[in-house]
Design a protein around this motif. Structure first.
Motif, PDB file in Angstrom:
ATOM      1  N   GLU A   1      -1.964  -6.087   0.694  1.00  0.00           N
ATOM      2  CA  GLU A   1      -2.596  -4.798   0.439  1.00  0.00           C
ATOM      3  C   GLU A   1      -1.589  -3.778  -0.068  1.00  0.00           C
ATOM      4  N   THR A   2      -0.422  -3.693   0.574  1.00  0.00           N
ATOM      5  CA  THR A   2       0.588  -2.711   0.174  1.00  0.00           C
ATOM      6  C   THR A   2       1.103  -2.980  -1.229  1.00  0.00           C
ATOM      7  N   LEU A   3       1.385  -4.264  -1.511  1.00  0.00           N
ATOM      8  CA  LEU A   3       1.926  -4.622  -2.817  1.00  0.00           C
ATOM      9  C   LEU A   3       0.881  -4.405  -3.913  1.00  0.00           C
ATOM     10  N   PHE A   4      -0.375  -4.747  -3.623  1.00  0.00           N
ATOM     11  CA  PHE A   4      -1.430  -4.546  -4.619  1.00  0.00           C
ATOM     12  C   PHE A   4      -1.580  -3.068  -4.958  1.00  0.00           C
ATOM     13  N   GLU A   5      -1.588  -2.204  -3.934  1.00  0.00           N
ATOM     14  CA  GLU A   5      -1.754  -0.776  -4.154  1.00  0.00           C
ATOM     15  C   GLU A   5      -0.573  -0.207  -4.937  1.00  0.00           C
ATOM     16  N   SER A   6       0.629  -0.676  -4.623  1.00  0.00           N
ATOM     17  CA  SER A   6       1.816  -0.200  -5.325  1.00  0.00           C
ATOM     18  C   SER A   6       1.811  -0.650  -6.778  1.00  0.00           C
ATOM     19  N   GLU A   7       1.433  -1.915  -7.019  1.00  0.00           N
ATOM     20  CA  GLU A   7       1.391  -2.428  -8.389  1.00  0.00           C
ATOM     21  C   GLU A   7       0.356  -1.683  -9.215  1.00  0.00           C
ATOM     22  N   LEU A   8      -0.807  -1.429  -8.614  1.00  0.00           N
ATOM     23  CA  LEU A   8      -1.906  -0.833  -9.359  1.00  0.00           C
ATOM     24  C   LEU A   8      -1.717   0.670  -9.568  1.00  0.00           C
ATOM     25  N   PHE A   9      -1.376   1.383  -8.497  1.00  0.00           N
ATOM     26  CA  PHE A   9      -1.328   2.845  -8.560  1.00  0.00           C
ATOM     27  C   PHE A   9       0.081   3.415  -8.688  1.00  0.00           C
ATOM     28  N   GLY A  10       1.112   2.600  -8.409  1.00  0.00           N
ATOM     29  CA  GLY A  10       2.473   3.116  -8.400  1.00  0.00           C
ATOM     30  C   GLY A  10       2.800   3.776  -7.072  1.00  0.00           C
ATOM     31  N   HIS A  11       4.043   4.202  -6.917  1.00  0.00           N
ATOM     32  CA  HIS A  11       4.427   4.859  -5.662  1.00  0.00           C
ATOM     33  C   HIS A  11       5.533   5.883  -5.918  1.00  0.00           C
ATOM     34  N   GLU A  12       5.664   6.788  -4.945  1.00  0.00           N
ATOM     35  CA  GLU A  12       6.730   7.793  -4.978  1.00  0.00           C
ATOM     36  C   GLU A  12       7.932   7.280  -4.187  1.00  0.00           C
ATOM     37  N   ARG A  13       9.051   7.877  -4.461  1.00  0.00           N
ATOM     38  CA  ARG A  13      10.263   7.509  -3.722  1.00  0.00           C
ATOM     39  C   ARG A  13      10.065   7.782  -2.237  1.00  0.00           C
ATOM     40  N   GLY A  14      10.432   6.780  -1.401  1.00  0.00           N
ATOM     41  CA  GLY A  14      10.319   6.922   0.040  1.00  0.00           C
ATOM     42  C   GLY A  14       8.921   6.709   0.588  1.00  0.00           C
ATOM     43  N   ALA A  15       7.990   6.257  -0.254  1.00  0.00           N
ATOM     44  CA  ALA A  15       6.610   6.057   0.212  1.00  0.00           C
ATOM     45  C   ALA A  15       6.540   4.980   1.280  1.00  0.00           C
ATOM     46  N   PHE A  16       7.424   3.998   1.220  1.00  0.00           N
ATOM     47  CA  PHE A  16       7.481   2.937   2.218  1.00  0.00           C
ATOM     48  C   PHE A  16       8.882   2.344   2.166  1.00  0.00           C
ATOM     49  N   THR A  17       9.192   1.497   3.126  1.00  0.00           N
ATOM     50  CA  THR A  17      10.521   0.883   3.200  1.00  0.00           C
ATOM     51  C   THR A  17      10.797   0.096   1.925  1.00  0.00           C
ATOM     52  N   GLY A  18      11.892   0.386   1.295  1.00  0.00           N
ATOM     53  CA  GLY A  18      12.255  -0.296   0.055  1.00  0.00           C
ATOM     54  C   GLY A  18      11.877   0.469  -1.190  1.00  0.00           C
ATOM     55  N   ALA A  19      11.103   1.555  -1.047  1.00  0.00           N
ATOM     56  CA  ALA A  19      10.710   2.366  -2.214  1.00  0.00           C
ATOM     57  C   ALA A  19      11.832   3.342  -2.523  1.00  0.00           C
ATOM     58  N   THR A  20      12.851   2.877  -3.234  1.00  0.00           N
ATOM     59  CA  THR A  20      14.050   3.680  -3.478  1.00  0.00           C
ATOM     60  C   THR A  20      13.897   4.615  -4.680  1.00  0.00           C
ATOM     61  N   GLY A  21      12.800   4.489  -5.395  1.00  0.00           N
ATOM     62  CA  GLY A  21      12.578   5.365  -6.541  1.00  0.00           C
ATOM     63  C   GLY A  21      11.104   5.429  -6.890  1.00  0.00           C
ATOM     64  N   ARG A  22      10.757   6.313  -7.789  1.00  0.00           N
ATOM     65  CA  ARG A  22       9.369   6.435  -8.242  1.00  0.00           C
ATOM     66  C   ARG A  22       9.034   5.259  -9.167  1.00  0.00           C
TER      67      ARG A  22
END
Length: 454
Positions: free
Chosen positions: A208-229
């Motif tokens: 679920e987390t990976l699908f949402e990140s792939e589809l919508f993108g993420h901001e820096r610090g949104a979850f562990t390992g999200a080191t950038g936008r």
């Protein structure tokens, strides 16, 4: 396309002036002709004459002879005939055909419009030919393309051709290896968004987390390992086409977010409160039975009806074995190492005896392996996998009338295919004829031939 569209709206007004309709024929850029009820060409424009006769006259010749090289009408050789269909219904008709031209075989849409004489009777038909981009567009050397001549393939291609120019969501249904991503790319490349990006996402195996990140993108610090936008796929394909492969594997908890994206065109990056907007065409694909998943509450009803505006079933290879020769040739071009390798008739016959559960992808792999083993420049039956050799050894011997350049006579492939269809089809003969792109009369004639051959 504009001239044919205007004629389609008002065939009686435009075509009621009689034959040979010189003004209409000259105004069309596409090849066009007036065909009599006896299939003889009454008149043809320059584009039609150039396409099939190098500019020479074609009047007085029969249309199936000129465009196909057939001695008999199309329906008598198992091909849908638009003239005969229009003759029966007295309405406009369109089908897909493979025409023989000076530049080779060309996939075309054939549209026929009844022509009324002075007494109001229909005595001829205006026939307009339009090349099918999804079936003829060159994808470059070594690139896969859609090829086939079977009724099952043409039925699928007709649906693709109808929906490609629109923005309607498309749901591709078919087994693994049938070419769903290839069809999705063809829809994109022949639509109005062809100049923008085609962005595929394989939904299988994504959390679920990976699908949402792939589809919508993420901001820096949104979850562990999200080191950038990170920009999401829906944002990167703005103006283009988003292809969601294996849509049936999308986590149930994510389906509501996907539904909201489709309905509103808005989304939020993971870790952001800012609402963003995007515009894309959606094409989905799956090998799963989504209706059964809905019954099991594994797939949302509202999402299904959003993505299934225009479902297209891709036929498995076992339902279009008569396409094997043209598929093999197309794959030889794609697999450059096979260009100089000869494929004799006995190898083609062995391939034709196998059902290919892995479909065209399996055929491609089989050919690539065989080419690598063909040290002498020719593929042998021994180079084929054991499962194919076993199927070939248990198959009935080829007919003595088999053509030297073919696998087996087309009638044998057709009979084999019809037996499979009859064993699995649950509708009536009228529905079956429509699914096969045949008239009921032609279907009954073919079924009678199958019974007489067993």
């Amino acid at each position: 396309m504009e001239p044919s569209t205007s004629i389609a709206r008002t065939p009686r007004e435009r075509c009621g002036c009689g034959i040979p309709l010189p003004g209409i024929l000259k105004s069309l850029n596409q090849p066009a002709a007036v065909i009599g009820a006896d299939f003889r060409i009454v008149a043809a424009n320059a584009a039609y004459r150039e396409r099939f006769a190098g500019g020479d006259t074609v009047c007085g010749r029969k249309c199936h002879e000129v465009s196909h090289g057939y001695r008999r009408p199309c329906e008598e050789v198992g091909v849908s005939c638009p003239v005969r269909q229009s003759l029966r219904t007295r309405t406009a008709c369109r089908v897909l055909h493979v025409h023989q031209t000076g530049d080779g075989d060309v996939q075309e849409e054939v549209a026929t419009y009844p022509v009324e004489g002075e007494n109001g009777a229909v005595g001829a038909f205006l026939e307009i030919l339009t090349p099918i981009a999804v079936g003829t567009r060159a994808h470059g050397a070594g690139r896969p393309r859609l090829v086939g001549r079977s009724p099952a393939f043409h039925g699928m291609l007709d649906l693709v051709n109808r929906v490609a120019p629109t923005d309607s969501p498309v749901l591709l249904l078919g087994e693994s290896g049938t070419g769903k991503e290839l069809v999705a790319r063809a829809i994109h490349e022949t639509g109005r968004r062809a100049g923008a990006r085609f962005v595929p996402l394989d939904c299988s195996g994504l959390t679920e987390t990976l699908f949402e990140s792939e589809l919508f993108g993420h901001e820096r610090g949104a979850f562990t390992g999200a080191t950038g936008r990170k920009l999401g796929l829906v944002e990167s394909c703005d103006g283009g086409t988003l292809f969601l492969d294996e849509i049936g594997d999308v986590p149930l908890s994510m389906q509501v977010k996907l539904l909201r994206l489709i309905e509103t065109g808005t989304f939020r990056r993971v870790g952001s409160t800012e609402l963003r907007r995007t515009d894309f065409r959606l094409v989905c694909a799956t090998h799963r039975d989504l209706r059964r998943m809905m019954e099991a509450e594994q797939f949302r009803h509202d999402l299904f009806y959003r993505i299934a505006t225009f479902p297209i079933r891709l036929p498995p290879l076992r339902e279009r074995l008569e396409d094997l020769p043209v598929l093999v040739e197309a794959l030889r071009e794609e697999l450059r190492l096979c260009n100089k390798v000869r494929i004799p008739d006995e190898v083609l016959r062995a391939l034709g005896a196998y059902d290919f559960p892995g479909n065209v992808r399996e055929l491609r792999n089989v050919l690539e392996r065989a080419c690598l083993l063909a040290d002498g420049g020719e593929i042998e039956v021994a180079h084929l996998p054991e499962r194919i050799r076993a199927a070939a050894s248990s198959a009935p011997p080829p007919s003595a009338s088999a053509a030297p350049s073919g696998i087996v006579p087309l009638s044998e492939h057709e009979s084999r295919y019809l037996r499979r269809v009859l064993a699995s089809f649950r509708g009536d003969k009228k529905q079956l004829a429509r699914s096969l792109g045949l008239s009921e009369r032609t279907l009954y004639r073919k079924l009678r031939a199958v019974r007489e051959s067993t």
